[in-house]
Scaffold this active site. Sequence first.
Site, short mmCIF file in Angstrom:
data_model
loop_
_atom_site.label_atom_id
_atom_site.label_comp_id
_atom_site.label_asym_id
_atom_site.label_seq_id
_atom_site.Cartn_x
_atom_site.Cartn_y
_atom_site.Cartn_z
CB SER A 154 4.29 5.08 0.48
OG SER A 154 5.12 6.14 0.87
CG ASP A 163 4.44 9.66 -5.74
OD1 ASP A 163 4.39 10.56 -4.88
OD2 ASP A 163 4.59 8.46 -5.46
CG HIS A 198 2.60 9.22 -2.26
ND1 HIS A 198 3.68 8.48 -2.69
CD2 HIS A 198 2.48 8.97 -0.93
CE1 HIS A 198 4.21 7.83 -1.67
NE2 HIS A 198 3.49 8.09 -0.59
#
Length: 312
Positions: free
Chosen positions: A159, A243, A275
């Site tokens: 991320s 995600d 995620h």
Amino acid sequence: MVSYVSVLLYGVGGIVVAGMALLVAFQEKLVYVPVVPGLTKSYPMTPARLRLLYEDVWLRSSDGVRLHSWFIKLFPDCRGPTILFFQENAGNIAHRLEMVRIMLQRLQCNVFMLSYRGYGASEGFSSQLGITKDAQAALDHLFQRTDIDTSRIIVFGRSLGGAVGAVLTKNNPDKVAAIILENTFTSILDMAGVLLPFLKWFIGKSSSKGPRLLNFLVRSPWNTIDVIGEIKQPILFLSGLQDEMVPPSHMQMLYAKAAARNQQCSFVEFPNGMHMDTWLSGGDRYWSTIQEFLEKTVPQKNSDSKQDFEAR
């Protein structure tokens, strides 16, 4: 009729202005979340709780900010790959320890975990420029160590960490051997429209219509889509198709941009990956994918094998 239209236009305009004001005022709080609601900033545990061999490492960034990190070794004289791990935006490095414990075992590696400025025990306040300096300080520290193989340093970013790692990798072609990106966004500019859909008309990066008028308002744009095309080292993209925070299309766009210029790119999807849990839901396939990437890009040079580890 005219009055109704005027009211509607004023109303829409008011919402847009309010949204922009909130974005300007609170954008750092959206991008950087060192404290998860309901938890404290301090570490809930240390690697010792998981019986991991580690040392506390304190660094100074180039602008003088004091940074905390953990260097976790598989065993005292392990010369396997060293993974420089950059975390997501929420919480601190302690929240990733269970994943790192499995990483050590499955990949036979060392792991360096950096607390960005403002996170965990590190001082300062988070910003794109500041965190970029922090990442460089971590890599410089690793490159000066004599107890690891500095030719086998791998950047791993998830991320926000992927955006951080991409910049670091681009800037250090001679120090970073390869990079792994997981569930990373094309840019914070594009994420603004994901979080607040009406903003996509005013802020954005990767649209076919080009940059948006108000992009200048975003202080931490993290334009990974621009950086990724300049990386010459091998890249592994790990994408969780479930995600719920970063649309999987972002990873696809990053891969397409990188692969157009870099033939050393691999893209692997995990149908059940969300995620934060792709490493868990991906199971054996997740870890074997990374292991194969490491064996291909930073092959073993000495006797640091699984048999050696088991013998110890």
